[in-house]
Design an enzyme around this catalytic site. Structure first.
Site, PDB file in Angstrom:
ATOM      1  N   HIS A   1      -1.133  -9.247   8.963  1.00 25.47           N
ATOM      2  CA  HIS A   1      -1.792  -8.634  10.124  1.00 25.47           C
ATOM      3  C   HIS A   1      -2.074  -9.636  11.246  1.00 25.47           C
ATOM      4  O   HIS A   1      -2.754  -9.298  12.211  1.00 25.47           O
ATOM      5  CB  HIS A   1      -3.084  -7.896   9.736  1.00 25.47           C
ATOM      6  CG  HIS A   1      -2.854  -6.678   8.908  1.00 25.47           C
ATOM      7  ND1 HIS A   1      -3.817  -5.712   8.675  1.00 25.47           N
ATOM      8  CD2 HIS A   1      -1.742  -6.250   8.238  1.00 25.47           C
ATOM      9  CE1 HIS A   1      -3.322  -4.760   7.899  1.00 25.47           C
ATOM     10  NE2 HIS A   1      -2.067  -5.068   7.611  1.00 25.47           N
TER      11      HIS A   1
ATOM     12  N   HIS B   1       0.812  -1.225   0.000  1.00 24.61           N
ATOM     13  CA  HIS B   1       0.000   0.000   0.000  1.00 24.61           C
ATOM     14  C   HIS B   1       0.846   1.275   0.000  1.00 24.61           C
ATOM     15  O   HIS B   1       0.328   2.358   0.253  1.00 24.61           O
ATOM     16  CB  HIS B   1      -0.956   0.010   1.188  1.00 24.61           C
ATOM     17  CG  HIS B   1      -1.944  -1.120   1.158  1.00 24.61           C
ATOM     18  ND1 HIS B   1      -2.796  -1.328   0.091  1.00 24.61           N
ATOM     19  CD2 HIS B   1      -2.208  -2.111   2.042  1.00 24.61           C
ATOM     20  CE1 HIS B   1      -3.543  -2.403   0.329  1.00 24.61           C
ATOM     21  NE2 HIS B   1      -3.204  -2.900   1.500  1.00 24.61           N
TER      22      HIS B   1
HETATM   23 FE   FE2 Z   1       0.397  -5.227   3.045  1.00 25.29          FE
HETATM   24 FE   FE2 Z   2      -0.740  -4.152   6.108  1.00 24.81          FE
END
Ligand code: FE2
Ligand code: FE2
Length: 296
Positions: A201, A92
């Site tokens: 995550h 990102h």
């Molecule tokens: Fe990522």
């Molecule tokens: Fe991430």
């Protein structure tokens, strides 16, 4: 009472942590900060973690800090002002256009080193504190993620860039596939202080120091809402999965935790670790308001 969990340190066989007389550097690496709640959780946990672990360096993955996707110069500056030494990113990195010039001008923020050379930013930096020089490398996996070049060849160029001038090296391998992360850990064992994984995550339970002295974990997890689905409001994530229709995702704010690792570097062997310990803690509860004075 808030839940608290700290996993005991995984030490390398035959290696001793600093005994207080000649302590090695300590690196606190914190997983993907999700939204402003992730940033606030980090900044509120840091004083406690500084007291508890006295980290020499604090490095965070900030790829989700701007509303769940990307990072802005303002958010990055807030992290540096809060005591962060270096910021890594991931898939990102380019979500927010306003970050592009900042990625070129600020040495301490990294996008994966194996992105294309024509893309904004850079993938390595060196930070120094208490006379210790730490090289940081950010990489992206190649399976299920878009990275223009191979992590496994570009790491050699990145390590070459850092040269022999650094005491320790931390590699953030931002990848979806566990196989790529495990392979990179083995490939770099004995050559860098730590290989830590980010992106999923979710923290994994495999933190350990490999035989050659490299601290390794497949994923450190995220710093953000455990009450969501990897950061997204859970009802929206579930609706998307049930209906298979487009759903607008928002960042959950429920039950924020900090997830990371503390790496104890060797005081005697450069680019080597003696222990890696998971750091999993809830955002501190706000101090209770004092009771209003009694009227009678
Ligand atoms: Fe990522
Ligand atoms: Fe991430």
């Amino acid at each position: 009472m808030a839940e608290r969990q700290e996993v005991s340190a995984q030490r390398a066989p035959g290696r001793e942590a600093g005994d207080g007389q000649a302590p090695g550097a300590r690196i606190l690496f914190v997983g993907d900060l999700v939204g402003s709640v992730g940033r606030r959780t980090l900044l509120e946990c840091l004083p406690i973690l500084r007291e508890r672990h006295d980290p020499t360096f604090v490095v965070v993955n900030g790829e989700n800090v701007a509303g769940g996707l990307g990072i802005t110069p303002k958010a990055a500056r807030a992290l540096f002002a809060g005591g962060v030494d270096a910021i890594t990113l991931g898939n990102h990195a380019y979500h927010r256009r306003e970050i592009y010039p900042y990625l070129d001008s600020e040495p301490r923020i990294l996008r994966p080193a194996n992105f294309l050379r024509i893309q904004p930013g850079h993938g390595t930096c060196v930070v120094e504190r208490d006379g210790v020089r730490l090289g940081v490398v950010n990489l992206s996996g190649n399976l299920y993620l878009r990275a223009g070049r191979s992590a496994f060849t570009e790491i050699e160029a990145a390590l070459g860039e850092l040269g022999d001038e650094v005491d320790h090296i931390l590699v953030d391998m931002h990848a979806e596939a566990t196989s790529e992360k495990v392979a990179l850990g083995w490939m770099l064992d004995g050559r860098v202080t730590a290989v830590v994984g980010t992106h999923t995550h979710i923290p994994t339970a495999d933190g350990r120091v490999l035989p050659g002295g490299t601290a390794y974990i497949t994923d450190v997890g995220m710093t953000g809402p455990r009450g969501g689905v990897i950061g997204v409001k859970r009802e929206q994530a579930i609706e998307s999965l049930v209906t298979q229709m487009p759903v607008r995702f928002e960042t959950s704010e429920e039950d924020p935790w900090l997830m990371g690792v503390l790496i104890r570097c060797s005081a005697t062997t450069p680019r080597s670790a003696v222990a890696i310990e998971q750091v999993l803690m809830p955002r501190p509860a706000p101090a209770p308001r004092s009771a209003p004075p009694s009227s009678g």
